[in-house]
Design a protein around this motif. Sequence first.
Motif, mmCIF file in Angstrom:
data_model
loop_
_atom_site.group_PDB
_atom_site.id
_atom_site.type_symbol
_atom_site.label_atom_id
_atom_site.label_comp_id
_atom_site.label_asym_id
_atom_site.label_seq_id
_atom_site.Cartn_x
_atom_site.Cartn_y
_atom_site.Cartn_z
ATOM 1 N N HIS A 101 28.691 6.289 51.026
ATOM 2 C CA HIS A 101 28.875 7.551 51.738
ATOM 3 C C HIS A 101 27.613 8.410 51.766
ATOM 4 C CE1 HIS A 101 29.572 8.183 47.505
ATOM 5 N NE2 HIS A 101 29.483 9.482 47.659
ATOM 6 N N ARG A 102 26.577 8.053 50.957
ATOM 7 C CA ARG A 102 25.357 8.865 51.027
ATOM 8 C C ARG A 102 24.145 8.051 51.478
ATOM 9 N NH1 ARG A 102 26.777 9.549 45.236
ATOM 10 N NH2 ARG A 102 27.726 11.581 45.366
ATOM 11 N N THR A 103 24.377 6.910 52.123
ATOM 12 C CA THR A 103 23.227 6.065 52.479
ATOM 13 C C THR A 103 22.282 6.776 53.460
ATOM 14 O OG1 THR A 103 24.639 4.980 54.052
ATOM 15 C CG2 THR A 103 24.174 3.761 52.028
ATOM 16 N N HIS A 104 22.803 7.749 54.233
ATOM 17 C CA HIS A 104 21.922 8.464 55.162
ATOM 18 C C HIS A 104 20.859 9.276 54.414
ATOM 19 C CE1 HIS A 104 25.093 11.245 54.032
ATOM 20 N NE2 HIS A 104 24.368 12.243 54.470
ATOM 21 N N LYS A 105 21.114 9.560 53.131
ATOM 22 C CA LYS A 105 20.132 10.352 52.367
ATOM 23 C C LYS A 105 19.268 9.482 51.468
ATOM 24 C CE LYS A 105 22.354 14.784 52.147
ATOM 25 N NZ LYS A 105 22.280 16.051 51.492
#
Length: 243
Positions: A101-105
């Motif tokens: 859920h935080r791979t964009h960061k």
Amino acid sequence: MTEGVDIYDPNFVKEVFDRCSSRYIGYSYFFSLGFTERWRKQCIAAIPLPDAPLSQGYDLMAGTGESWPHLLKRFPDIHAITAVDISTGMHELAMDRLHQHRTHKIEFIEDDVLASSLPDESADFVVSTFGLKTFTPDQHAQLAALIARILKPGGVFSLIEASDPRGWWARRAYMFHLKVVLPFVESLLLRGAQDFAMIGSYTSNFGDASDFAAMLRNEGLNVEFNKHFFGCATGVAGNKQAG
Ligand SMILES: C[S@@+](CC[C@H](N)C(=O)[O-])C[C@H]1O[C@@H](n2cnc3c(N)ncnc32)[C@H](O)[C@@H]1O
């Protein structure tokens, strides 16, 4: 060295953590009685207040990214964490299972941090939890130089490592627990126990973070050395002089 093997060779370290990766989180939480998680939080809490909001930086020896929730909670403006770790097993677990859920960061660099070419003055922050013990003093000096080089002026850092609580009255009992009791319990309960015993050896060889603090100071950084729970973990936190 152990039986003619250099336990500080990056390829050796990589193999240890590749084999441990699937059980690493549960193991470290359970056998440290939850202290590893508490110390990660304390490491992030020790980051000095920056002059400007933190935007991007590095988690070195990031493993499975256990410190990211604490980092993003304290500094919600962070938009990019570049994680560096040599272990494919830790990398895959972090990105595929734990932090989807935080791979964009998150960007993950799978590499030996000391051989990587992280750009100069590219980081508002550098953090690392439990990543110091698998280095020799020479490698610590290289790491200190790397941190000083990649931090932007005004950039902040905090690192923590499990340590030998020298001077604590209960040290002998604690070290006996670490070096004798735990490896014995692990050998009964855990497949691959010898790898976890290796992690115990790295910890007892490490000593504490005071020499590393001096190396960071030699690189011109402002450094505070701190002890947690009677010195069972020690850390360094500070900043690079603003330009
Ligand atoms: C004890 S784990 C800590 C992981 C995580 N930071 C945590 O808080 O649980 C140490 C990590 O350092 C990594 N590591 C060891 N030597 C390294 C090197 N030379 N370059 C990059 N990563 C390294 C290992 O692969 C492992 O994932």
